[in-house]
Design a protein around this motif. Structure first.
Motif, short mmCIF file in Angstrom:
data_model
loop_
_atom_site.label_atom_id
_atom_site.label_comp_id
_atom_site.label_asym_id
_atom_site.label_seq_id
_atom_site.Cartn_x
_atom_site.Cartn_y
_atom_site.Cartn_z
N SER A 312 0.82 -1.20 0.00
CA SER A 312 0.00 0.00 0.00
C SER A 312 0.85 1.25 0.00
O SER A 312 1.89 1.30 0.67
CB SER A 312 -0.91 0.02 1.24
OG SER A 312 -1.64 1.23 1.32
N SER A 318 -5.87 4.90 4.13
CA SER A 318 -5.58 3.48 3.90
C SER A 318 -4.84 2.89 5.10
O SER A 318 -5.14 1.77 5.52
CB SER A 318 -4.73 3.31 2.63
OG SER A 318 -5.45 3.72 1.49
N TYR A 331 4.44 -0.92 3.32
CA TYR A 331 4.12 0.38 2.74
C TYR A 331 5.16 0.79 1.70
O TYR A 331 6.37 0.65 1.92
CB TYR A 331 3.99 1.43 3.84
CG TYR A 331 2.70 1.24 4.60
CD1 TYR A 331 1.49 1.62 4.02
CD2 TYR A 331 2.67 0.60 5.84
CE1 TYR A 331 0.29 1.40 4.68
CE2 TYR A 331 1.47 0.39 6.50
CZ TYR A 331 0.28 0.78 5.91
OH TYR A 331 -0.91 0.56 6.54
#
Length: 420
Positions: A312, A318, A331
């Protein structure tokens, strides 16, 4: 009670957070009159707000922040303030439009989700406002000139310093004037010391409320069989990857998409049954074996909960949703010049998450291999960090109650003034 929600116009996270607050307000105060102004992905969000009986006001024009570059290589007053902030966050036009909407709707309280023009308009109109923010200062306030230069920008120090000082002064004034400042980002002293939001927390009108997300994040996911049928996954282990809703440079997004596909192609040589679900924020026409290509997914919760791993971007809505769902996640920041996410990546790293900045396909493949070889490592890392971000689950109810408190206080003051 009458509430006007004015989310910032960039990306989709601001809309999502306001939707979570509006939904909880509707649940707690069924007779409240709510309005929202949308200037980002309105075709997606309009029906979602209308389903909560929120009256939607649309911007005259919208800008696609995921597929257009926001900045150039020069970083000075003209390129940053005039060329970027003026069309995204702060301008006389945006403030006056917000003021016109306040005059039209006559709210008891304005909810500004990182919409500084809306906060200024509320103050001008004498309407209390609640500031919801995932930033402890304007982004530039927590990014140094050296960090910008290291990211490849041609920095004009005197002009950038002037912009940074002015923005911090403005943000400090807004946080001091707000009836309440609500943040879904846990403070980290080495990043936030001396920032306006940390000062607001110390002063008592600032609150870390935890994630401000929809209840669906904590709900039981749809059965795996339903997810398989919807996305054609056939029961295979899959990775969910995204690129984010705002790009400073569109080339970064395109490069990250290519690296995702290259890394996954190599993973498939070792795990032929693996699948990739790629949320690319654009329409796709090609078909790639083993890859499900999506534009944007609003109800991604079940998709997330059954994923082997999520890759992500560090967009904070999020982050908070994934924390509530206790998802194994790494991430990914597409480029060092995506300056607006440098602080978030530093925070996520300090909280203990796996992070990678400007990765090539090999770096992504290394993460994927680890996730498939020892998935419990990612699960354990995500669980520990998620407990810091989401210590008490969803904070949307706390946020809604503080908004209602501001509206009630305003109404009482108004009635007292009328009686006098």
């Amino acid at each position: 009670m009458k509430v006007l929600h004015l989310p910032a116009e960039t990306g989709t996270g601001h809309n999502m957070r306001v939707l979570a607050v509006a939904t909880k307000l509707r649940e707690l105060f069924p007779h409240a009159e709510q309005h929202v102004h949308l200037a980002s992905k309105s075709e997606v969000f309009r029906p979602m707000f209308e389903a909560q009986d929120v009256r939607v006001h649309l911007a005259a024009t919208e800008r696609d922040h995921a597929n257009t570059s926001q900045l150039g290589r020069s970083f000075d007053w003209h390129t940053y303030v005039s060329g970027y902030l003026d069309r995204t966050f702060i301008s006389g036009d945006k403030m006056l439009r917000a003021l016109a909407l306040i005059n039209e709707t006559r709210p008891d309280v304005v909810v500004s989700d990182y919409n500084i023009a809306a906060s200024l308009a509320a103050e001008t109109a004498g309407v209390p406002h609640v500031l919801i923010t995932e930033r402890y200062d304007f982004t530039l306030g927590q990014v140094s000139n050296d960090a910008l230069a290291a990211a490849g920008f041609d920095v004009t120090p005197a002009e950038v310093d002037a912009a940074r000082s002015a923005l911090t002064t403005l943000f400090d004034w807004v946080t001091r004037r707000a009836h309440a400042v609500l943040t879904d980002k846990p403070p980290v002293e080495e990043l936030d010391l001396g920032t306006p939001v940390l000062r607001a927390i110390a002063a008592g009108n600032g609150h870390f409320v935890g994630p401000i997300v929809r209840d669906a994040c904590a709900a039981e996911p749809a059965p795996r069989a339903e997810v398989d049928e919807r996305y054609g996954l056939g029961g295979a282990p899959y990775v969910l990857a995204g690129v984010g809703g705002t790009a400073m440079f569109a080339a970064n997004k395109e490069r990250l998409l290519a690296h995702y596909l290259e890394a996954f192609g190599k993973l498939r040589a070792e795990h032929p049954d693996a699948r990739l679900v790629l949320i690319g924020r654009q329409e796709f026409t090609e078909e790639i074996d083993g890859v499900v290509l999506l534009n944007y997914v609003t109800d991604w919760h079940s998709l997330v909960r059954h994923a082997h791993l999520v890759l992500s971007p560090p967009g904070w809505i999020s982050v908070t949703e994934l924390a509530v769902m206790r998802t194994p996640v790494a991430y990914v920041l597409s480029g060092r010049d995506e300056y607006h996410e440098i602080e978030a990546m530093s925070r996520l790293r300090l909280l203990g998450y796996t992070t990678v900045t400007e990765p090539d396909a090999q770096a992504l493949l290394d993460i994927l291999r680890t996730a498939f070889r020892t998935p419990e490592d990612f699960a354990r890392t995500a669980e520990g960090a998620a407990r810091i971000i989401a210590p008490n689950g969803n904070g949307a109810e706390v946020a809604a109650k503080l908004v209602a408190q501001a509206a009630t206080t305003a109404r009482i003051h108004r009635e007292d003034a009328t009686a006098a």
